[in-house]
Write a protein that holds these residues in place. Structure first.
Motif, PDB file in Angstrom:
ATOM      1  N   GLU A 198       0.837  -1.196   0.000  1.00  0.00           N
ATOM      2  CA  GLU A 198       0.000   0.000   0.000  1.00  0.00           C
ATOM      3  C   GLU A 198       0.874   1.250   0.000  1.00  0.00           C
ATOM      4  N   GLY A 199       0.481   2.226  -0.808  1.00  0.00           N
ATOM      5  CA  GLY A 199       1.232   3.477  -0.900  1.00  0.00           C
ATOM      6  C   GLY A 199       2.254   3.498  -2.021  1.00  0.00           C
ATOM      7  N   ALA A 200       2.522   2.358  -2.626  1.00  0.00           N
ATOM      8  CA  ALA A 200       3.508   2.292  -3.699  1.00  0.00           C
ATOM      9  C   ALA A 200       2.969   2.941  -4.974  1.00  0.00           C
ATOM     10  N   ILE A 201       3.915   3.303  -5.849  1.00  0.00           N
ATOM     11  CA  ILE A 201       3.543   3.757  -7.196  1.00  0.00           C
ATOM     12  C   ILE A 201       3.532   2.526  -8.095  1.00  0.00           C
ATOM     13  N   VAL A 202       2.433   2.360  -8.800  1.00  0.00           N
ATOM     14  CA  VAL A 202       2.277   1.193  -9.678  1.00  0.00           C
ATOM     15  C   VAL A 202       2.416   1.644 -11.126  1.00  0.00           C
ATOM     16  N   SER A 262       5.452   6.833 -30.765  1.00  0.00           N
ATOM     17  CA  SER A 262       6.661   6.503 -31.532  1.00  0.00           C
ATOM     18  C   SER A 262       7.223   5.147 -31.120  1.00  0.00           C
ATOM     19  N   SER A 263       7.046   4.804 -29.856  1.00  0.00           N
ATOM     20  CA  SER A 263       7.523   3.521 -29.348  1.00  0.00           C
ATOM     21  C   SER A 263       6.404   2.484 -29.280  1.00  0.00           C
ATOM     22  N   LYS A 264       5.179   2.898 -29.589  1.00  0.00           N
ATOM     23  CA  LYS A 264       4.000   2.015 -29.512  1.00  0.00           C
ATOM     24  C   LYS A 264       3.921   1.412 -28.107  1.00  0.00           C
ATOM     25  N   TYR A 265       3.853   2.317 -27.138  1.00  0.00           N
ATOM     26  CA  TYR A 265       3.944   1.915 -25.730  1.00  0.00           C
ATOM     27  C   TYR A 265       3.032   2.817 -24.935  1.00  0.00           C
ATOM     28  N   ILE A 266       2.169   2.199 -24.100  1.00  0.00           N
ATOM     29  CA  ILE A 266       1.327   3.016 -23.235  1.00  0.00           C
ATOM     30  C   ILE A 266       1.475   2.532 -21.792  1.00  0.00           C
ATOM     31  N   SER A 267       1.266   3.444 -20.870  1.00  0.00           N
ATOM     32  CA  SER A 267       1.416   3.120 -19.448  1.00  0.00           C
ATOM     33  C   SER A 267       0.284   3.740 -18.641  1.00  0.00           C
ATOM     34  N   LEU A 268       0.006   3.102 -17.523  1.00  0.00           N
ATOM     35  CA  LEU A 268      -0.893   3.669 -16.521  1.00  0.00           C
ATOM     36  C   LEU A 268      -0.141   3.662 -15.197  1.00  0.00           C
ATOM     37  N   PHE A 269      -0.039   4.832 -14.584  1.00  0.00           N
ATOM     38  CA  PHE A 269       0.606   4.948 -13.281  1.00  0.00           C
ATOM     39  C   PHE A 269      -0.456   5.199 -12.219  1.00  0.00           C
ATOM     40  N   ILE A 270      -0.331   4.497 -11.117  1.00  0.00           N
ATOM     41  CA  ILE A 270      -1.224   4.707  -9.985  1.00  0.00           C
ATOM     42  C   ILE A 270      -0.364   5.151  -8.811  1.00  0.00           C
ATOM     43  N   ARG A 271      -0.630   6.371  -8.328  1.00  0.00           N
ATOM     44  CA  ARG A 271       0.125   6.881  -7.170  1.00  0.00           C
ATOM     45  C   ARG A 271      -0.592   6.502  -5.887  1.00  0.00           C
ATOM     46  N   SER A 274      -0.986   3.866  -4.068  1.00  0.00           N
ATOM     47  CA  SER A 274      -1.908   2.748  -4.322  1.00  0.00           C
ATOM     48  C   SER A 274      -2.605   2.301  -3.033  1.00  0.00           C
ATOM     49  N   GLN A 275      -3.848   1.909  -3.203  1.00  0.00           N
ATOM     50  CA  GLN A 275      -4.697   1.499  -2.088  1.00  0.00           C
ATOM     51  C   GLN A 275      -5.148   0.052  -2.287  1.00  0.00           C
ATOM     52  N   PRO A 276      -5.496  -0.642  -1.212  1.00  0.00           N
ATOM     53  CA  PRO A 276      -6.019  -2.011  -1.376  1.00  0.00           C
ATOM     54  C   PRO A 276      -7.223  -2.067  -2.304  1.00  0.00           C
ATOM     55  N   SER A 277      -8.007  -0.994  -2.334  1.00  0.00           N
ATOM     56  CA  SER A 277      -9.176  -0.957  -3.219  1.00  0.00           C
ATOM     57  C   SER A 277      -8.792  -0.873  -4.696  1.00  0.00           C
ATOM     58  N   ASP A 278      -7.508  -0.635  -4.983  1.00  0.00           N
ATOM     59  CA  ASP A 278      -7.029  -0.646  -6.369  1.00  0.00           C
ATOM     60  C   ASP A 278      -6.769  -2.067  -6.859  1.00  0.00           C
ATOM     61  N   GLY A 324      -4.834  -8.026 -19.876  1.00  0.00           N
ATOM     62  CA  GLY A 324      -5.054  -7.594 -18.493  1.00  0.00           C
ATOM     63  C   GLY A 324      -3.898  -7.933 -17.578  1.00  0.00           C
ATOM     64  N   THR A 325      -3.626  -7.045 -16.632  1.00  0.00           N
ATOM     65  CA  THR A 325      -2.629  -7.276 -15.582  1.00  0.00           C
ATOM     66  C   THR A 325      -3.344  -7.301 -14.250  1.00  0.00           C
ATOM     67  N   LYS A 326      -3.160  -8.389 -13.520  1.00  0.00           N
ATOM     68  CA  LYS A 326      -3.795  -8.492 -12.205  1.00  0.00           C
ATOM     69  C   LYS A 326      -2.925  -7.811 -11.160  1.00  0.00           C
ATOM     70  N   LEU A 327      -3.493  -6.838 -10.453  1.00  0.00           N
ATOM     71  CA  LEU A 327      -2.762  -6.069  -9.450  1.00  0.00           C
ATOM     72  C   LEU A 327      -3.313  -6.371  -8.070  1.00  0.00           C
ATOM     73  N   GLN A 328      -2.406  -6.617  -7.129  1.00  0.00           N
ATOM     74  CA  GLN A 328      -2.797  -6.777  -5.734  1.00  0.00           C
ATOM     75  C   GLN A 328      -2.023  -5.778  -4.897  1.00  0.00           C
TER      76      GLN A 328
END
Lengths: 112, 112
Positions: free
Chosen positions: A15-19, A68-77, A79-83, A105-109
Motif C-alpha cells: 500500500e502506498g507504492a507507485i504502480v 513513436s515507441s507504440k507503448y502506453i502506461s498507466l501509473f497509480i500513485r 496505491s490502495q487495497p481498493s485498487d 489484463g494485468t492483475k494487481l494486488q
C-alpha cells in the motif's frame, strides 16, 4: 504476434507504492487508448481515455502514451487495497468503424 | 440507475439448448456491443451495432445472432449451445463508434 501485449502479472505491491502498468502494440493505426479496471466478477470500468501522445492525469491515475515507441502506461500513485483488480489496456483506430482491441489484463494486488 | 444492464446475470444450460441474453442502456448512446471474455480474462469483440445497424461482426459462428430492436437494446440469441460457449458475455455501449465503452456487469454462461 498479438496486436496488443500486456504482462498478465500478478503484480503485488505494498500500500502506498507507485504502480506502473504497461502495454505495447504493433498496429500503428491505433489512435485512441483506454485503460479499464475490472474487479472480480464485475464488468470493466473505464478509467482513462486518451488520444494524443503525452500524459493525462486524473486524480491518482496518470495515463502515458508514446506513439513513436507504440507503448502506453498507466501509473497509480499512493496505491490502495481498493485498487486491487485487473487492469486492461484497450486501443482502436480512427476513421470508419474500428473494433477496440484489448490487452489480456494485468492483475494487481495492493497489500495493506 | 444502472447505465448498462444485462439479464440474466448467470445462465446454466445444457448442450444443444437455445438461450438469449438481453441488454439495455439508458445512456443515450448510439453504439452497442457484445464482448466475450474467456477463462483467461481475454476480452474479445463479437458484434457492434450503430443506430441499430450491424457494423462489426468478428468471425462469430452463425449460431450467435444479435438483434437490436432500438438504439437502447441489443440482445444476443445463441442456438445449439456448445461447451466452448461457456464464458462471460459483456454488453457495452459507447457514445459513438471508436469511443470509450461502458460495460454491463456480465452474464456468466455455463454450458454443461
Amino acid at each position: 504476434q498479438k496486436e496488443v501485449e500486456q504482462d498478465p502479472g500478478p503484480l503485488s505491491v505494498p500500500e502506498g507504492a507507485i504502480v506502473s502498468l504497461n502495454c505495447t502494440y504493433s498496429n500503428s493505426a491505433f489512435q485512441y487508448f483506454m485503460w479499464y479496471r475490472q474487479y472480480s466478477r464485475k464488468g470493466p470500468e473505464l478509467l482513462m481515455y486518451t488520444y494524443s501522445s503525452g500524459n493525462k492525469e486524473d486524480g491518482r491515475f496518470t495515463a502515458q502514451v508514446d506513439k513513436s515507441s507504440k507503448y502506453i502506461s498507466l501509473f497509480i500513485r499512493d496505491s490502495q487495497p481498493s485498487d486491487s483488480a485487473t487492469y486492461l489496456c484497450a486501443m482502436t483506430g480512427s476513421g470508419g468503424y474500428q473494433k477496440v482491441t484489448f490487452g489480456t489484463g494485468t492483475k494487481l494486488q495492493v497489500i495493506p | 440507475d444502472t447505465a448498462v444492464s444485462q439479464t440474466p446475470k448467470y445462465l446454466v444450460t445444457q448442450m444443444g439448448n437455445d438461450k438469449s441474453i438481453k441488454c439495455e442502456q439508458n445512456l443515450g448512446h448510439d453504439t452497442m456491443y457484445w464482448y466475450k471474455q474467456d477463462s483467461k480474462k481475454f476480452l474479445k469483440i463479437m458484434f457492434s451495432y450503430n443506430n441499430k445497424e450491424l457494423i462489426i461482426n468478428e468471425t462469430v459462428p452463425n449460431r450467435f445472432s444479435p438483434k437490436s430492436p432500438d438504439k437502447a437494446h441489443l440482445n444476443l440469441h445463441i442456438n445449439s449451445l456448445e461447451l466452448g460457449d461457456s464464458a462471460v458475455y459483456f454488453c457495452a455501449s459507447s457514445p459513438a463508434v471508436n469511443t470509450e465503452a461502458f460495460f454491463g456487469q456480465g452474464t456468466r454462461l455455463t454450458v454443461v
